[in-house]
Scaffold this motif. Structure first.
Motif, PDB file in Angstrom:
ATOM      1  N   ASN A  97     -25.108  78.237  15.690  1.00  0.00           N
ATOM      2  CA  ASN A  97     -24.011  77.399  15.196  1.00  0.00           C
ATOM      3  C   ASN A  97     -23.511  76.373  16.202  1.00  0.00           C
ATOM      4  O   ASN A  97     -22.309  76.194  16.377  1.00  0.00           O
ATOM      5  CB  ASN A  97     -22.824  78.277  14.748  1.00  0.00           C
ATOM      6  N   LEU A  99     -23.182  72.396  17.596  1.00  0.00           N
ATOM      7  CA  LEU A  99     -23.173  71.027  17.069  1.00  0.00           C
ATOM      8  C   LEU A  99     -24.343  70.273  17.675  1.00  0.00           C
ATOM      9  O   LEU A  99     -24.403  70.101  18.893  1.00  0.00           O
ATOM     10  CB  LEU A  99     -21.867  70.320  17.434  1.00  0.00           C
ATOM     11  N   ARG A 101     -25.353  67.118  17.794  1.00  0.00           N
ATOM     12  CA  ARG A 101     -25.201  65.822  18.448  1.00  0.00           C
ATOM     13  C   ARG A 101     -24.366  65.866  19.700  1.00  0.00           C
ATOM     14  O   ARG A 101     -24.312  64.907  20.464  1.00  0.00           O
ATOM     15  CB  ARG A 101     -24.580  64.814  17.472  1.00  0.00           C
ATOM     16  N   ALA A 102     -23.658  66.969  19.902  1.00  0.00           N
ATOM     17  CA  ALA A 102     -22.770  67.057  21.067  1.00  0.00           C
ATOM     18  C   ALA A 102     -23.501  67.681  22.252  1.00  0.00           C
ATOM     19  O   ALA A 102     -24.406  68.491  22.072  1.00  0.00           O
ATOM     20  CB  ALA A 102     -21.549  67.894  20.710  1.00  0.00           C
ATOM     21  N   ASN A 107     -19.918  71.333  23.299  1.00  0.00           N
ATOM     22  CA  ASN A 107     -19.993  72.508  22.423  1.00  0.00           C
ATOM     23  C   ASN A 107     -19.154  73.665  22.964  1.00  0.00           C
ATOM     24  O   ASN A 107     -18.446  74.336  22.218  1.00  0.00           O
ATOM     25  CB  ASN A 107     -21.446  72.955  22.269  1.00  0.00           C
ATOM     26  N   ARG A 142     -28.356  68.157  25.107  1.00  0.00           N
ATOM     27  CA  ARG A 142     -27.978  68.489  23.743  1.00  0.00           C
ATOM     28  C   ARG A 142     -28.801  69.706  23.298  1.00  0.00           C
ATOM     29  O   ARG A 142     -29.863  69.964  23.857  1.00  0.00           O
ATOM     30  CB  ARG A 142     -28.239  67.290  22.833  1.00  0.00           C
TER      31      ARG A 142
END
Ligand SMILES: Nc1ncnc2c1ncn2[C@@H]1O[C@H](COP(=O)(O)OP(=O)(O)O)[C@@H](O)[C@H]1O
Ligand SMILES: [Mg+2]
Length: 230
Positions: A97, A99, A101-102, A107, A142
């Motif tokens: 779970n 993110l 793109r972050a 995160n 990422r």
């Protein structure tokens, strides 16, 4: 005996599907003590995830009671519940779970955003949590630039960044090869030694053997609850 941190009594979760009612939990009694290390096993559909969601205050029982540090969860207001979810319990899920793109730093910072921690302190603490899981040199990466095991370590860092006393992990090694799974288990071992309480769902016997106590669920009830000698 150490302080009880979690106690549920007679907990049921019934899903009403119109024609049929599913008793996902059918009367569960469980005490979790401070610095317990519990593995929860059971066949698919036996209620493991439902129980974890309940323990994490992500879901409420249809019947029965839940005491967190002696306090009745049903009587808590939204602020108290948010405090438990955001600060006192950390979650690790099978599917990471994260993110996509972050950066992983971002995160790991997110739970601190929800907990209302100022920006400067957030970055510092996120870096520290990533260093603890051996990713201190990857903070600007990422998730898709990391391996499955590294992503799961990011998820563990994210669970730890608020320094929760209780860590709930639902199949944390489910998507990992056995070597990487062992590395994650070493991480949990260190957290246990530091005094954290760990509750872990797994369907793998050898993963469960890392814990100090084994609870088996079947058809929504506790079938057995035994210590694991080490
Ligand atoms: N949102 C839901 N609606 C209806 N039934 C559900 C829901 N979530 C879980 N169940 C049912 O409850 C039972 C327990 O599910 P779950 O806790 O996910 O089991 P496990 O994690 O042990 O595989 C299963 O029969 C499942 O189909
Ligand atoms: Mg499940």
């Amino acid at each position: 005996m150490s302080e009880t941190t979690i106690q549920i009594t007679g907990v049921k979760k019934i899903y009403d599907l119109g024609k049929a009612k599913v008793h996902a939990l059918d009367g569960v009694d469980l005490k979790i003590y401070a610095n317990d290390y519990v593995a929860i096993m059971g066949p698919s559909g036996s209620g493991k995830s439902t129980l974890m969601n309940m323990l994490g205050c992500l879901d409420t029982p249809s019947e029965g009671q839940y005491f967190f540090s002696g306090e009745d969860v049903a009587k808590m207001d939204d602020n108290e519940l948010a405090d438990i979810r955001n600060r006192r319990i950390g979650f690790v899920f099978q599917s990471f779970n994260l993110l996509p793109r972050a950066t992983i730093l971002r995160n790991v910072e997110l739970p601190l955003v929800y907990a209302g921690i100022p920006k400067k302190i957030r970055a510092e603490r996120a870096r520290l949590a990533l260093t603890q899981v051996g990713l201190g040199d990857r903070v600007e990466h990422r998730p898709n630039e990391l391996s499955g095991g590294q992503r799961q370590r990011v998820a563990v860092a994210r669970a730890l960044v608020t320094e929760p006393s209780i860590i709930l992990a639902d199949e944390p090694t489910g998507n990992l090869d056995s070597k990487t799974g062992e590395e994650i288990m070493q991480l949990f071992e260190r957290l246990y030694e530091k005094g954290h309480t760990i509750i872990l769902v797994t369907h793998e016997e050898d993963i469960a053997q890392h814990a100090r106590r084994l609870v088996r669920l079947r058809d929504g009830i506790v079938e057995s609850d035994e210590p694991i000698p080490h």
